[in-house]
Design a protein around this motif. Structure first.
Motif, PDB file in Angstrom:
ATOM      1  N   GLU A 195       0.820  -1.210   0.000  1.00 25.34           N
ATOM      2  CA  GLU A 195       0.000   0.000   0.000  1.00 25.34           C
ATOM      3  C   GLU A 195       0.857   1.265   0.000  1.00 25.34           C
ATOM      4  OE1 GLU A 195      -2.986   1.889   3.161  1.00 25.34           O
ATOM      5  OE2 GLU A 195      -3.722   0.004   2.335  1.00 25.34           O
ATOM      6  N   ASN A 196       1.976   1.223   0.725  1.00 25.56           N
ATOM      7  CA  ASN A 196       2.813   2.425   0.803  1.00 25.56           C
ATOM      8  C   ASN A 196       3.591   2.686  -0.492  1.00 25.56           C
ATOM      9  OD1 ASN A 196       5.114   0.713   0.888  1.00 25.56           O
ATOM     10  ND2 ASN A 196       5.027   0.616   3.105  1.00 25.56           N
ATOM     11  N   GLN A 197       3.507   1.769  -1.465  1.00 27.63           N
ATOM     12  CA  GLN A 197       4.197   1.955  -2.743  1.00 27.63           C
ATOM     13  C   GLN A 197       3.265   2.484  -3.834  1.00 27.63           C
ATOM     14  OE1 GLN A 197       5.447  -2.202  -3.011  1.00 27.63           O
ATOM     15  NE2 GLN A 197       7.577  -1.569  -2.839  1.00 27.63           N
ATOM     16  N   VAL A 198       1.951   2.402  -3.592  1.00 26.24           N
ATOM     17  CA  VAL A 198       0.991   2.683  -4.663  1.00 26.24           C
ATOM     18  C   VAL A 198       0.950   4.169  -5.021  1.00 26.24           C
ATOM     19  CG1 VAL A 198      -1.420   2.493  -5.399  1.00 26.24           C
ATOM     20  CG2 VAL A 198      -0.381   0.654  -4.071  1.00 26.24           C
ATOM     21  N   ALA A 199       1.002   5.046  -4.012  1.00 30.54           N
ATOM     22  CA  ALA A 199       0.962   6.484  -4.298  1.00 30.54           C
ATOM     23  C   ALA A 199       2.142   6.891  -5.173  1.00 30.54           C
ATOM     24  CB  ALA A 199       0.954   7.288  -3.000  1.00 30.54           C
ATOM     25  N   ARG A 255       4.447   8.180 -10.664  1.00 30.98           N
ATOM     26  CA  ARG A 255       5.338   7.801 -11.770  1.00 30.98           C
ATOM     27  C   ARG A 255       4.556   7.612 -13.068  1.00 30.98           C
ATOM     28  NH1 ARG A 255       8.997   2.868 -10.088  1.00 30.98           N
ATOM     29  NH2 ARG A 255       9.910   3.320 -12.139  1.00 30.98           N
ATOM     30  N   VAL A 256       3.408   6.945 -12.978  1.00 28.73           N
ATOM     31  CA  VAL A 256       2.584   6.722 -14.164  1.00 28.73           C
ATOM     32  C   VAL A 256       2.133   8.058 -14.749  1.00 28.73           C
ATOM     33  CG1 VAL A 256       0.334   5.863 -14.940  1.00 28.73           C
ATOM     34  CG2 VAL A 256       1.809   4.403 -13.564  1.00 28.73           C
ATOM     35  N   LYS A 310      -1.923  14.557  -1.338  1.00 29.19           N
ATOM     36  CA  LYS A 310      -3.229  14.264  -0.749  1.00 29.19           C
ATOM     37  C   LYS A 310      -4.139  13.564  -1.760  1.00 29.19           C
ATOM     38  CE  LYS A 310      -7.330  16.239   1.446  1.00 29.19           C
ATOM     39  NZ  LYS A 310      -7.968  17.427   2.050  1.00 29.19           N
ATOM     40  N   ALA A 311      -4.134  14.018  -3.014  1.00 32.41           N
ATOM     41  CA  ALA A 311      -4.978  13.407  -4.035  1.00 32.41           C
ATOM     42  C   ALA A 311      -4.563  11.961  -4.288  1.00 32.41           C
ATOM     43  CB  ALA A 311      -4.906  14.221  -5.327  1.00 32.41           C
ATOM     44  N   ALA A 312      -3.249  11.707  -4.341  1.00 34.73           N
ATOM     45  CA  ALA A 312      -2.763  10.337  -4.538  1.00 34.73           C
ATOM     46  C   ALA A 312      -3.180   9.444  -3.376  1.00 34.73           C
ATOM     47  CB  ALA A 312      -1.243  10.340  -4.697  1.00 34.73           C
ATOM     48  N   GLN A 313      -3.070   9.979  -2.161  1.00 38.08           N
ATOM     49  CA  GLN A 313      -3.445   9.209  -0.973  1.00 38.08           C
ATOM     50  C   GLN A 313      -4.940   8.910  -0.963  1.00 38.08           C
ATOM     51  OE1 GLN A 313      -1.000   8.235   1.011  1.00 38.08           O
ATOM     52  NE2 GLN A 313      -2.321   7.005   2.318  1.00 38.08           N
ATOM     53  N   MET A 314      -5.747   9.839  -1.418  1.00 41.38           N
ATOM     54  CA  MET A 314      -7.194   9.614  -1.488  1.00 41.38           C
ATOM     55  C   MET A 314      -7.508   8.437  -2.424  1.00 41.38           C
ATOM     56  SD  MET A 314      -8.547  13.571  -1.659  1.00 41.38           S
ATOM     57  CE  MET A 314     -10.194  13.154  -2.257  1.00 41.38           C
ATOM     58  N   LEU A 315      -6.832   8.378  -3.559  1.00 49.59           N
ATOM     59  CA  LEU A 315      -7.045   7.279  -4.497  1.00 49.59           C
ATOM     60  C   LEU A 315      -6.662   5.939  -3.876  1.00 49.59           C
ATOM     61  CD1 LEU A 315      -5.730   8.823  -7.842  1.00 49.59           C
ATOM     62  CD2 LEU A 315      -8.096   8.182  -7.326  1.00 49.59           C
ATOM     63  N   VAL A 316      -5.531   5.929  -3.184  1.00 53.04           N
ATOM     64  CA  VAL A 316      -5.075   4.683  -2.566  1.00 53.04           C
ATOM     65  C   VAL A 316      -6.055   4.219  -1.500  1.00 53.04           C
ATOM     66  CG1 VAL A 316      -3.239   3.588  -1.221  1.00 53.04           C
ATOM     67  CG2 VAL A 316      -2.656   5.193  -3.044  1.00 53.04           C
ATOM     68  N   GLU A 317      -6.513   5.142  -0.663  1.00 50.85           N
ATOM     69  CA  GLU A 317      -7.402   4.759   0.426  1.00 50.85           C
ATOM     70  C   GLU A 317      -8.775   4.341  -0.085  1.00 50.85           C
ATOM     71  OE1 GLU A 317      -7.408   7.748   3.455  1.00 50.85           O
ATOM     72  OE2 GLU A 317      -5.329   7.351   4.004  1.00 50.85           O
ATOM     73  N   PHE A 318      -9.213   4.918  -1.200  1.00 51.62           N
ATOM     74  CA  PHE A 318     -10.530   4.587  -1.738  1.00 51.62           C
ATOM     75  C   PHE A 318     -10.501   3.348  -2.613  1.00 51.62           C
ATOM     76  CE2 PHE A 318     -14.201   5.237  -4.636  1.00 51.62           C
ATOM     77  CZ  PHE A 318     -15.196   5.381  -3.687  1.00 51.62           C
ATOM     78  N   LEU A 319      -9.419   3.161  -3.364  1.00 52.20           N
ATOM     79  CA  LEU A 319      -9.350   2.065  -4.346  1.00 52.20           C
ATOM     80  C   LEU A 319      -8.404   0.948  -3.937  1.00 52.20           C
ATOM     81  CD1 LEU A 319      -9.208   4.343  -7.511  1.00 52.20           C
ATOM     82  CD2 LEU A 319     -11.200   3.067  -6.683  1.00 52.20           C
ATOM     83  N   GLY A 320      -7.645   1.138  -2.860  1.00 54.73           N
ATOM     84  CA  GLY A 320      -6.748   0.084  -2.408  1.00 54.73           C
ATOM     85  C   GLY A 320      -5.537  -0.062  -3.322  1.00 54.73           C
ATOM     86  N   THR A 321      -5.045  -1.290  -3.463  1.00 57.62           N
ATOM     87  CA  THR A 321      -3.832  -1.545  -4.248  1.00 57.62           C
ATOM     88  C   THR A 321      -4.144  -2.141  -5.612  1.00 57.62           C
ATOM     89  OG1 THR A 321      -3.595  -3.746  -3.226  1.00 57.62           O
ATOM     90  CG2 THR A 321      -2.457  -1.903  -2.156  1.00 57.62           C
ATOM     91  N   ASP A 322      -5.395  -2.105  -6.032  1.00 54.40           N
ATOM     92  CA  ASP A 322      -5.779  -2.639  -7.337  1.00 54.40           C
ATOM     93  C   ASP A 322      -5.366  -1.651  -8.430  1.00 54.40           C
ATOM     94  OD1 ASP A 322      -7.153  -3.387  -9.694  1.00 54.40           O
ATOM     95  OD2 ASP A 322      -8.672  -4.446  -8.534  1.00 54.40           O
ATOM     96  N   LEU A 323      -4.262  -1.941  -9.098  1.00 59.73           N
ATOM     97  CA  LEU A 323      -3.715  -1.008 -10.081  1.00 59.73           C
ATOM     98  C   LEU A 323      -4.642  -0.821 -11.279  1.00 59.73           C
ATOM     99  CD1 LEU A 323       0.084  -1.948 -10.145  1.00 59.73           C
ATOM    100  CD2 LEU A 323      -1.163  -0.440  -8.587  1.00 59.73           C
TER     101      LEU A 323
END
Length: 334
Positions: free
Chosen positions: A141-145, A150-151, A162-175
């Motif tokens: 999880e700490n690598q997804v943001a 990078r993408v 903050k925006a990146a963290q919101m995506l991670v917390e809402f969508l998890g690690t599903d790339l």
């Protein structure tokens, strides 16, 4: 990600291998490589006779070998793609003899998702000699943001922490899910845009003020009013804010605070490295550590273990999750 770029670059430059065995827990890059081969190796007029897609549940290894040994028709090569190849897990090792001496005019692609083959056995060793074995590992999880940043950077976009963290917390690690949401944003926003929390809220529907990220921050600051406002919002929108996710994220947060208390060097750079967090959030963690001494953090971690069980319905079937969250806050703040 760099390994994927190299594989794609080699294919683009015509350096094709007879076998691509794509395996691992993260399906996103498996699909990306397979789709690139499917779309680009053959010209459109060659695909009708020389490109086929098979599914693991419908075939045997013998079927794969039979198709792979065919010669291309009016083309330099043929492409055989096996999707859901993990359905052949019990017999996949039978492919080893073909992998030792593959048809040079065939590009065989095996999408072996959520699993991996035994690297000690013949199949892996044979493919490593004649083809490509790519293992797609699940990101923590700490690598997804950082992956999101990078993408987007490669596509001439940027994003606030903050925006990146919101995506991670809402969508998890599903790339794949995250990528789909980013694609929607890129349709709306021009290149060069820095994606903000407000744009995430407006276009994806994740509240910038009432989410687990803001709850964590409010708890760390001991802002009881804001924390209870967020929990009340969660109680009114339980489907979008499952308690089991909130408890898990808070458990990770307080576990990191325990680690922070144990650091001898609390220099922000060292804290970011040790806790594996974005430097942008370091001050938030340092403030929380001041507000919660180590003994209190240890007690909260144990409390969160108890509420993790309750959030899954054990011993608290009749209690609404909103009430459980409010009870949890009372125990954290007192």
């Amino acid at each position: 990600m760099d390994e994927v770029k190299q594989i794609v670059t080699d294919i683009r430059n015509g350096n094709l291998k007879p076998i691509y065995f794509l395996m691992g827990e993260e399906p996103y890059y498996i699909d990306k490589i397979s789709d690139y081969i499917e779309d680009n190796v053959l010209a459109e007029e060659e695909k009708g006779f020389n490109q086929m897609v098979l599914y693991g549940r419908d075939i045997s290894v013998e079927d794969i070998v039979s198709n792979a040994k065919r010669f291309p028709m009016m083309a330099e090569r043929q492409v055989v793609i096996v999707k859901e190849a993990q359905d052949l897990a019990r017999q996949i090792e039978k492919l080893a003899s073909y992998a030792e001496n593959p048809q040079p005019s065939t590009v065989l692609v095996l999408n072996y998702k959520y699993k991996k083959i035994d690297k000690r056995k013949a199949l892996y060793k044979s493919i490593k000699k004649t083809g490509v074995v790519y293992e797609s590992k699940k990101l923590y999880e700490n690598q997804v943001a950082d992956w999101i940043r990078r993408v987007l950077s490669g596509q001439n976009y940027s994003i606030t922490p903050k925006a990146a963290q919101m995506l991670v917390e809402f969508l998890g690690t599903d790339l794949s899910k995250i990528s789909n949401e980013l694609d929607k944003l890129k349709i709306i926003l021009p290149k060069g845009t820095e994606i903000s929390a407000e744009q995430i809220e407006l276009n994806i529907g994740i509240s910038k003020d009432y989410n687990n990220f803001e709850l964590r921050k409010a708890i760390g600051e001991k802002n009881t009013l804001k924390a209870f406002q967020i929990v009340n919002y969660f109680a009114d929108n339980p489907k979008d804010n499952p308690m089991v996710v909130t408890v898990s994220l808070l458990f990770s947060f307080f576990s990191q605070l325990l680690q922070l208390h144990g650091l001898s060097d609390k220099n922000p750079r060292n804290v970011a490295s040790a806790l594996k967090i974005n430097p942008y959030f370091v001050n938030e963690y340092i403030l929380a550590a001041r507000n919660y001494p180590m003994r209190k953090v240890s007690a909260i971690v144990e409390t969160l273990r108890t509420f993790d069980v309750k959030s899954k319905g054990v011993g608290a079937n009749a209690i609404p999750q909103g009430d459980l969250l409010k009870e949890l806050l009372v125990k954290i703040f007192n």
